[in-house]
Write an enzyme that holds these catalytic residues in place. Structure first.
Site, PDB file in Angstrom:
ATOM      1  N   ARG A 255       0.813  -1.213   0.000  1.00 32.02           N
ATOM      2  CA  ARG A 255       0.000   0.000   0.000  1.00 32.02           C
ATOM      3  C   ARG A 255       0.848   1.263   0.000  1.00 32.02           C
ATOM      4  O   ARG A 255       0.392   2.343   0.347  1.00 32.02           O
ATOM      5  CB  ARG A 255      -0.950  -0.003   1.210  1.00 32.02           C
ATOM      6  CG  ARG A 255      -1.889  -1.204   1.190  1.00 32.02           C
ATOM      7  CD  ARG A 255      -2.936  -1.148   2.281  1.00 32.02           C
ATOM      8  NE  ARG A 255      -3.569  -2.439   2.442  1.00 32.02           N
ATOM      9  CZ  ARG A 255      -4.543  -2.915   1.661  1.00 32.02           C
ATOM     10  NH1 ARG A 255      -5.009  -2.169   0.670  1.00 32.02           N
ATOM     11  NH2 ARG A 255      -5.051  -4.109   1.872  1.00 32.02           N
TER      12      ARG A 255
ATOM     13  N   HIS B  40       3.282 -11.082  -5.024  1.00 31.17           N
ATOM     14  CA  HIS B  40       2.086 -10.321  -5.407  1.00 31.17           C
ATOM     15  C   HIS B  40       2.483  -8.861  -5.482  1.00 31.17           C
ATOM     16  O   HIS B  40       2.973  -8.304  -4.518  1.00 31.17           O
ATOM     17  CB  HIS B  40       0.947 -10.531  -4.404  1.00 31.17           C
ATOM     18  CG  HIS B  40      -0.381 -10.115  -4.952  1.00 31.17           C
ATOM     19  ND1 HIS B  40      -0.623  -8.832  -5.385  1.00 31.17           N
ATOM     20  CD2 HIS B  40      -1.521 -10.807  -5.190  1.00 31.17           C
ATOM     21  CE1 HIS B  40      -1.868  -8.753  -5.846  1.00 31.17           C
ATOM     22  NE2 HIS B  40      -2.429  -9.942  -5.752  1.00 31.17           N
TER      23      HIS B  40
ATOM     24  N   TYR C  30      -0.788  -3.223  -4.611  1.00 30.65           N
ATOM     25  CA  TYR C  30      -2.196  -2.912  -4.887  1.00 30.65           C
ATOM     26  C   TYR C  30      -2.368  -1.531  -5.535  1.00 30.65           C
ATOM     27  O   TYR C  30      -3.403  -1.235  -6.101  1.00 30.65           O
ATOM     28  CB  TYR C  30      -3.007  -2.915  -3.575  1.00 30.65           C
ATOM     29  CG  TYR C  30      -3.254  -4.287  -3.001  1.00 30.65           C
ATOM     30  CD1 TYR C  30      -3.352  -5.408  -3.823  1.00 30.65           C
ATOM     31  CD2 TYR C  30      -3.414  -4.465  -1.627  1.00 30.65           C
ATOM     32  CE1 TYR C  30      -3.600  -6.656  -3.291  1.00 30.65           C
ATOM     33  CE2 TYR C  30      -3.672  -5.715  -1.080  1.00 30.65           C
ATOM     34  CZ  TYR C  30      -3.760  -6.809  -1.924  1.00 30.65           C
ATOM     35  OH  TYR C  30      -4.006  -8.049  -1.393  1.00 30.65           O
TER      36      TYR C  30
ATOM     37  N   HIS D 158      -2.662  -7.333 -10.714  1.00 28.45           N
ATOM     38  CA  HIS D 158      -4.052  -7.003 -11.036  1.00 28.45           C
ATOM     39  C   HIS D 158      -3.982  -6.156 -12.307  1.00 28.45           C
ATOM     40  O   HIS D 158      -3.315  -5.122 -12.301  1.00 28.45           O
ATOM     41  CB  HIS D 158      -4.698  -6.205  -9.914  1.00 28.45           C
ATOM     42  CG  HIS D 158      -4.835  -6.968  -8.636  1.00 28.45           C
ATOM     43  ND1 HIS D 158      -5.293  -6.406  -7.476  1.00 28.45           N
ATOM     44  CD2 HIS D 158      -4.570  -8.270  -8.339  1.00 28.45           C
ATOM     45  CE1 HIS D 158      -5.318  -7.326  -6.521  1.00 28.45           C
ATOM     46  NE2 HIS D 158      -4.868  -8.455  -7.011  1.00 28.45           N
TER      47      HIS D 158
ATOM     48  N   GLU E 161      -3.798 -11.527 -13.027  1.00 33.60           N
ATOM     49  CA  GLU E 161      -4.772 -12.186 -12.158  1.00 33.60           C
ATOM     50  C   GLU E 161      -6.183 -11.839 -12.632  1.00 33.60           C
ATOM     51  O   GLU E 161      -6.481 -10.670 -12.873  1.00 33.60           O
ATOM     52  CB  GLU E 161      -4.577 -11.716 -10.705  1.00 33.60           C
ATOM     53  CG  GLU E 161      -5.583 -12.335  -9.756  1.00 33.60           C
ATOM     54  CD  GLU E 161      -5.342 -11.974  -8.291  1.00 33.60           C
ATOM     55  OE1 GLU E 161      -4.361 -11.271  -7.986  1.00 33.60           O
ATOM     56  OE2 GLU E 161      -6.165 -12.395  -7.466  1.00 33.60           O
TER      57      GLU E 161
ATOM     58  N   ASP F  89      -7.719 -16.924  -9.880  1.00 39.27           N
ATOM     59  CA  ASP F  89      -8.312 -16.806  -8.540  1.00 39.27           C
ATOM     60  C   ASP F  89      -9.734 -17.373  -8.586  1.00 39.27           C
ATOM     61  O   ASP F  89     -10.587 -16.874  -9.334  1.00 39.27           O
ATOM     62  CB  ASP F  89      -8.314 -15.333  -8.116  1.00 39.27           C
ATOM     63  CG  ASP F  89      -8.765 -15.134  -6.675  1.00 39.27           C
ATOM     64  OD1 ASP F  89      -9.862 -15.627  -6.321  1.00 39.27           O
ATOM     65  OD2 ASP F  89      -8.037 -14.479  -5.909  1.00 39.27           O
TER      66      ASP F  89
ATOM     67  N   HIS G 222     -12.520 -14.900  -7.457  1.00 41.15           N
ATOM     68  CA  HIS G 222     -12.775 -13.861  -8.462  1.00 41.15           C
ATOM     69  C   HIS G 222     -13.544 -14.419  -9.671  1.00 41.15           C
ATOM     70  O   HIS G 222     -14.456 -13.774 -10.182  1.00 41.15           O
ATOM     71  CB  HIS G 222     -11.461 -13.233  -8.936  1.00 41.15           C
ATOM     72  CG  HIS G 222     -10.686 -12.560  -7.833  1.00 41.15           C
ATOM     73  ND1 HIS G 222      -9.448 -11.995  -8.025  1.00 41.15           N
ATOM     74  CD2 HIS G 222     -10.986 -12.355  -6.532  1.00 41.15           C
ATOM     75  CE1 HIS G 222      -9.023 -11.479  -6.888  1.00 41.15           C
ATOM     76  NE2 HIS G 222      -9.928 -11.687  -5.960  1.00 41.15           N
TER      77      HIS G 222
ATOM     78  N   HIS H  13      -4.987 -18.893  -7.060  1.00 41.82           N
ATOM     79  CA  HIS H  13      -5.386 -18.417  -5.743  1.00 41.82           C
ATOM     80  C   HIS H  13      -6.627 -19.223  -5.401  1.00 41.82           C
ATOM     81  O   HIS H  13      -7.654 -19.082  -6.072  1.00 41.82           O
ATOM     82  CB  HIS H  13      -5.725 -16.920  -5.771  1.00 41.82           C
ATOM     83  CG  HIS H  13      -4.518 -16.039  -5.859  1.00 41.82           C
ATOM     84  ND1 HIS H  13      -4.607 -14.705  -6.195  1.00 41.82           N
ATOM     85  CD2 HIS H  13      -3.211 -16.303  -5.636  1.00 41.82           C
ATOM     86  CE1 HIS H  13      -3.373 -14.184  -6.177  1.00 41.82           C
ATOM     87  NE2 HIS H  13      -2.521 -15.143  -5.843  1.00 41.82           N
TER      88      HIS H  13
ATOM     89  N   ASP I 241     -15.605  -8.999  -4.566  1.00 45.04           N
ATOM     90  CA  ASP I 241     -14.335  -9.655  -4.248  1.00 45.04           C
ATOM     91  C   ASP I 241     -14.255  -9.841  -2.736  1.00 45.04           C
ATOM     92  O   ASP I 241     -13.657  -9.048  -2.034  1.00 45.04           O
ATOM     93  CB  ASP I 241     -13.184  -8.781  -4.769  1.00 45.04           C
ATOM     94  CG  ASP I 241     -11.825  -9.396  -4.484  1.00 45.04           C
ATOM     95  OD1 ASP I 241     -11.777 -10.536  -3.973  1.00 45.04           O
ATOM     96  OD2 ASP I 241     -10.814  -8.730  -4.775  1.00 45.04           O
TER      97      ASP I 241
ATOM     98  N   HIS J 174     -13.277 -12.797  -0.109  1.00 42.32           N
ATOM     99  CA  HIS J 174     -12.767 -14.147   0.092  1.00 42.32           C
ATOM    100  C   HIS J 174     -13.389 -14.788   1.330  1.00 42.32           C
ATOM    101  O   HIS J 174     -13.490 -14.147   2.364  1.00 42.32           O
ATOM    102  CB  HIS J 174     -11.245 -14.133   0.281  1.00 42.32           C
ATOM    103  CG  HIS J 174     -10.505 -13.565  -0.890  1.00 42.32           C
ATOM    104  ND1 HIS J 174      -9.145 -13.574  -0.987  1.00 42.32           N
ATOM    105  CD2 HIS J 174     -10.943 -12.968  -2.025  1.00 42.32           C
ATOM    106  CE1 HIS J 174      -8.773 -13.013  -2.126  1.00 42.32           C
ATOM    107  NE2 HIS J 174      -9.852 -12.624  -2.768  1.00 42.32           N
TER     108      HIS J 174
ATOM    109  N   GLU K 166      -5.555 -17.430  -0.020  1.00 43.10           N
ATOM    110  CA  GLU K 166      -5.491 -16.016   0.394  1.00 43.10           C
ATOM    111  C   GLU K 166      -6.712 -15.713   1.238  1.00 43.10           C
ATOM    112  O   GLU K 166      -7.382 -14.703   1.041  1.00 43.10           O
ATOM    113  CB  GLU K 166      -5.550 -15.112  -0.833  1.00 43.10           C
ATOM    114  CG  GLU K 166      -4.341 -15.033  -1.696  1.00 43.10           C
ATOM    115  CD  GLU K 166      -4.603 -14.095  -2.859  1.00 43.10           C
ATOM    116  OE1 GLU K 166      -5.707 -14.153  -3.440  1.00 43.10           O
ATOM    117  OE2 GLU K 166      -3.722 -13.296  -3.167  1.00 43.10           O
TER     118      GLU K 166
END
Ligand SMILES: [Zn+2]
Ligand SMILES: [Zn+2]
Length: 275
Positions: free
Chosen positions: A36, A61, A64, A101, A137, A171, A174, A208, A221, A223, A253
């Site tokens: 982040r 990964h 973001y 992403h 992804e 994923d 997703h 994922h 989204d 999880h 995840e």
């Protein structure tokens, strides 16, 4: 599939390797830098030494914050710098794949976004160490995110080219949220067949494995713990046991701690005993 988890790097990237060993896992996913923050992490010598000598497979990964489909030139510049720095860190650590992403087009439309992302990724890969690659992804399709349909993923790969350094991180949460049913063995088989026709199954380099709190087609989204969402245990087990994915990492995840995720992934994949 090889069972793995997204693992915390609190206390240094090398701590992730200790955690995976303690949990008896031979693969994992980490953030090589704070996901982040734009400012990238400078690797320590200890981190590099540990990673280049480990037999554990690690995937990274990416941040973001990266949005290669942005309309803001400042964000675009920062995104390119961050992704290039990510690939340099991966190279130093001996990590082959970085999960990305694809991005959000913020109103300019899918086609424009897909073209922009793929041309930037192509350029970034050309400027980066050849032993690193990027996995697009698939997304849940929230807002203006790109990469929720198999067709869009196929277009991204096609336009990016550089086949041996690109692929897909699939994923399950997703895909389900994007409208691809995975809630029965039959549905898993049909969805993967459809993926194979549109994209090709051999482009999947990581999974994922997340259950989903949102319904199929909800574009949410969210999880859920493995076996506690709307996909369920058996369908995830059948996906994880497909022979095509024998050597592919399946990363949980899901919410909770590293230990919680390890318990979840072990419900669907039993570590193979190699002699
Ligand atoms: Zn992701
Ligand atoms: Zn997600």
């Amino acid at each position: 599939m090889i069972p793995g988890i997204h693992v915390s790097v609190r206390g240094g990237l090398d701590k992730a390797l200790d955690t995976l060993s303690e949990l008896g896992l031979s693969c994992g996913q980490i953030f090589t830098s704070n996901q982040r923050q734009w400012k990238g992490h400078t690797l320590t010598e200890k981190e590099i030494d540990r990673f280049v000598s480990t037999s554990i497979t690690i995937i990274s990964h990416t941040s973001y914050l990266i949005n290669l489909a942005t309309t803001d030139s400042r964000v675009e510049k920062l995104s390119v710098i961050a992704l290039e720095a990510e690939l340099e860190r991966m190279h130093a650590l001996g990590i082959e794949w970085g999960v990305l992403h694809p991005g959000s087009h913020l109103g300019t439309g899918d086609d424009k976004g897909i073209k922009k992302i793929s041309s930037l990724v192509k350029k970034i890969l050309r400027n980066s160490p050849e032993d690193t690659g990027i996995l697009y992804e698939n997304t849940a399709g929230q807002g203006t995110t790109i990469g929720h349909s198999f067709c869009q993923l196929a277009q991204l790969l096609e336009l990016t080219g550089i086949v041996d350094r690109t692929g897909i991180c699939f994923d399950t949460c997703h895909a389900f949220a994007a409208g691809y049913d995975l809630s029965s063995e039959q549905a898993v088989s049909e969805t993967m067949m459809s993926f194979n026709e549109t994209v090709s199954i051999d482009r999947i380099k990581a999974f994922h494995l997340n259950d989903s709190k949102g319904t199929c087609g909800s574009h949410r989204d969210r999880h859920a713990d493995i076996g506690k969402g709307l996909i369920g245990l058996e369908p995830l087990r059948s996906l994880a046991s497909m022979p095509e994915f024998r050597e592919i990492s399946g990363i949980a995840e899901t919410p909770g701690s590293d230990k919680d995720r390890a318990e979840g992934i072990k419900l669907i994949i039993h570590e193979r005993i190699e002699n």
